[in-house]
Design a protein around this motif. Sequence first.
Motif, short mmCIF file in Angstrom:
data_model
loop_
_atom_site.label_atom_id
_atom_site.label_comp_id
_atom_site.label_asym_id
_atom_site.label_seq_id
_atom_site.Cartn_x
_atom_site.Cartn_y
_atom_site.Cartn_z
N HIS A 1 0.83 -1.20 0.00
CA HIS A 1 0.00 0.00 0.00
C HIS A 1 0.86 1.25 0.00
N LEU A 2 0.28 2.32 -0.53
CA LEU A 2 0.86 3.65 -0.44
C LEU A 2 -0.12 4.55 0.30
N HIS A 3 0.41 5.30 1.25
CA HIS A 3 -0.40 6.26 2.01
C HIS A 3 0.04 7.67 1.68
N ARG A 4 -0.92 8.52 1.37
CA ARG A 4 -0.66 9.95 1.15
C ARG A 4 -1.10 10.73 2.39
N PHE A 5 -0.36 11.81 2.69
CA PHE A 5 -0.73 12.66 3.82
C PHE A 5 -0.30 14.09 3.52
N ILE A 6 -0.93 15.02 4.18
CA ILE A 6 -0.57 16.43 4.03
C ILE A 6 -0.44 17.06 5.42
N PHE A 7 0.38 18.08 5.51
CA PHE A 7 0.49 18.89 6.71
C PHE A 7 -0.59 19.97 6.64
N GLU A 8 -1.48 19.99 7.63
CA GLU A 8 -2.63 20.89 7.58
C GLU A 8 -2.23 22.37 7.58
N GLY B 1 3.09 14.45 1.64
CA GLY B 1 3.97 13.31 1.80
C GLY B 1 3.34 12.03 1.31
N GLU B 2 4.19 11.04 1.08
CA GLU B 2 3.74 9.71 0.67
C GLU B 2 4.66 8.68 1.33
N LEU B 3 4.08 7.54 1.65
CA LEU B 3 4.86 6.45 2.22
C LEU B 3 4.36 5.15 1.60
N VAL B 4 5.26 4.38 1.03
CA VAL B 4 4.88 3.13 0.38
C VAL B 4 5.71 1.98 0.91
N GLN B 5 5.07 0.82 1.06
CA GLN B 5 5.75 -0.42 1.44
C GLN B 5 5.27 -1.52 0.49
N LEU B 6 6.23 -2.21 -0.14
CA LEU B 6 5.93 -3.25 -1.12
C LEU B 6 6.58 -4.55 -0.69
N SER B 7 5.79 -5.57 -0.58
CA SER B 7 6.32 -6.88 -0.25
C SER B 7 5.92 -7.91 -1.29
N ASP B 8 4.62 -8.13 -1.45
CA ASP B 8 4.15 -9.16 -2.38
C ASP B 8 4.58 -8.87 -3.82
N SER B 9 4.40 -7.65 -4.28
CA SER B 9 4.75 -7.32 -5.67
C SER B 9 6.25 -7.41 -5.89
N TYR B 10 7.03 -6.97 -4.91
CA TYR B 10 8.49 -7.04 -4.99
C TYR B 10 8.94 -8.50 -5.04
N ASP C 1 0.20 18.57 12.73
CA ASP C 1 -1.21 18.32 12.41
C ASP C 1 -1.26 17.73 10.99
N LEU C 2 -1.46 16.40 10.90
CA LEU C 2 -1.46 15.71 9.61
C LEU C 2 -2.87 15.26 9.24
N ARG C 3 -3.10 15.19 7.93
CA ARG C 3 -4.31 14.55 7.41
C ARG C 3 -3.86 13.35 6.57
N LEU C 4 -4.30 12.15 6.97
CA LEU C 4 -3.91 10.92 6.29
C LEU C 4 -5.07 10.44 5.43
N PHE C 5 -4.77 10.15 4.16
CA PHE C 5 -5.80 9.72 3.22
C PHE C 5 -5.86 8.19 3.16
#
Length: 294
Positions: free
Chosen positions: A4-11, A17-26, A215-219
């Motif tokens: 999954h990839l998670h997007r977030f913004i500083f309010e 920002g974005e954070l991704v972790q890949l296991s199965d596809s890798y 203060d973050l907003r996580l999508f």
Amino acid sequence: MTDHLHRFIFEHASIRGELVQLSDSYQEVLRRREMPEGLARLTGEAMAAGALLVATLKFKGQLSLQFQGDGPVGLLLIQVGSDGGLRATARWNEDTPLPGPGATLAQFFGKGHLAITIEPKDEGERYQGLVGLGAGNLAEAVEGYFRDSEQLATRVWLTSDDHTAAGMLLQRLPGEEGDPDAWNRAGLLTDTLTMEELRGLDTGEILRRLFHEEDLRLFDPTPFRFHCNCSRERISNILLSMGEGEIRSLLEEQGVIETHCQFCNAGYRFDAVDIEHLFSDKPHHGPQTPPTQH
């Protein structure tokens, strides 16, 4: 671990920002194509980079990262779709020892470049940006791409081991700064994150550790998966483009034409009946030998 990839913004700051972790596809890429350790780790980092890059775009289509050079690795190609499909392939000199994990791009590719290509599916023009492969690593090359091609201040962290690839991106957006110190502070805080933590902790824990005072907003997360769009139809079109004379000559020489997808290693077999049907404009009557796919 799901991919999954998670997007977030500083309010209260112009930062996303974005954070991704890949296991199965890798792991699926490595299962289909055995690679030396250093190249496998670089492939994982490049897959994470591709996921981060495609998530910054507002389009439906495909993004490619293509590394080429005159070094021991001649080609590394990552393709990622806006729908979350990922695939990768590489070509290297098997008679030359490859650099180990942590080597620079120049050590892998010699003198060369990274081409980042954006191909919208329905509308819009194809775009390509080039980045020279110097003495730095992949994260620095991606930062250079955003700096030179997009004029956006960007920080990138990439990592991979035998099981997981991960990446994080922070980007300073144009506009008024509600908090003028936020950009430098965010970068310094993220620098405290170890690569083991980036690969192993879940997104919520990472963001809490780094930005608990922000203060973050996580999508909602975006899923990624291994996906190859090769097909018998695509291979048939390639054979048609080579011309009937060349294909019939090859068939006469080999008795059968076999090819494998460079991404997923799926095999496609064309015998004399298949080739006759491929190049004939007339309907093919009577029983036919079914095409073979391995």
